[in-house]
Design a protein around this motif. Sequence first.
Motif, mmCIF file in Angstrom:
data_model
loop_
_atom_site.group_PDB
_atom_site.id
_atom_site.type_symbol
_atom_site.label_atom_id
_atom_site.label_comp_id
_atom_site.label_asym_id
_atom_site.label_seq_id
_atom_site.Cartn_x
_atom_site.Cartn_y
_atom_site.Cartn_z
ATOM 1 N N THR A 150 6.665 75.752 11.825
ATOM 2 C CA THR A 150 6.050 75.680 10.511
ATOM 3 C C THR A 150 7.102 75.329 9.478
ATOM 4 O OG1 THR A 150 4.440 77.346 11.159
ATOM 5 C CG2 THR A 150 4.690 76.944 8.794
ATOM 6 N N ASP A 152 7.198 74.099 5.281
ATOM 7 C CA ASP A 152 6.463 73.841 4.040
ATOM 8 C C ASP A 152 4.966 74.130 4.196
ATOM 9 O OD1 ASP A 152 8.860 73.002 2.858
ATOM 10 O OD2 ASP A 152 8.547 70.934 3.534
ATOM 11 N N GLY A 153 4.656 75.200 4.933
ATOM 12 C CA GLY A 153 3.274 75.609 5.118
ATOM 13 C C GLY A 153 2.476 74.790 6.108
ATOM 14 N N LYS A 154 3.099 73.821 6.754
ATOM 15 C CA LYS A 154 2.407 72.956 7.712
ATOM 16 C C LYS A 154 2.966 73.212 9.110
ATOM 17 C CE LYS A 154 1.154 68.218 8.636
ATOM 18 N NZ LYS A 154 1.885 67.145 9.230
ATOM 19 N N THR A 155 2.078 73.366 10.086
ATOM 20 C CA THR A 155 2.490 73.627 11.462
ATOM 21 C C THR A 155 2.394 72.348 12.278
ATOM 22 O OG1 THR A 155 1.751 75.916 11.320
ATOM 23 C CG2 THR A 155 2.051 75.005 13.529
ATOM 24 N N ASP A 156 3.466 72.040 12.999
ATOM 25 C CA ASP A 156 3.514 70.889 13.902
ATOM 26 C C ASP A 156 3.841 71.382 15.302
ATOM 27 O OD1 ASP A 156 3.113 68.734 12.055
ATOM 28 O OD2 ASP A 156 5.162 69.017 11.354
#
Length: 180
Positions: A150, A152-156
């Motif tokens: 995760t 910047d609040g985004k999960t990859d």
Amino acid sequence: MRQLILIVSLLAAASAQAQNMKPGLWEVRQQPQLDPKRQAQMEKAQQQMAAMPAEQRKMMEEMMAKRGVSMDFGGGGGVITVKMCVSEEQAKRNEPPVAGRANCTHDVQRSGDQIHTKFSCTDPVSEGTSDVTLRSGGDGFIAKTHISHTRDGKTDSIDATSEARWLGADCGGLKPMGAK
């Protein structure tokens, strides 16, 4: 580039966890399976590295070498070759060569030449699994790794297949990754 180094470090750490390490120089060939956007970013990073003036590329390579990593993007097809030095101390503890990853926990289960690892890190926030099959003699392994991270609040998510081999006891000028 910093994110690329982080990803390589996490993949190497997940793949190397708890194997019978030998001290010295290791080569890990990683084939990340990336979504089209990440693949384009990887290719762009490779092109940028290749297009750097020789002096700037040398500085980048020296910075990575200080962290115990040398990379070769020449494998094509998204293959990344990473060379890492494992110290005698790390090998005795079966410690994977990880740069500054004291913020991770590992749950390792081993059965014969099979190792299953679940890991979780707090900075950056990431977790994953790795299934490793050791070669007899402790001179190599193959691994399949899944990492979710995760930022910047985004999960990859990243999946990768790795193959590692021990090259020899002498690391040359490469310093052990994460050595204290």
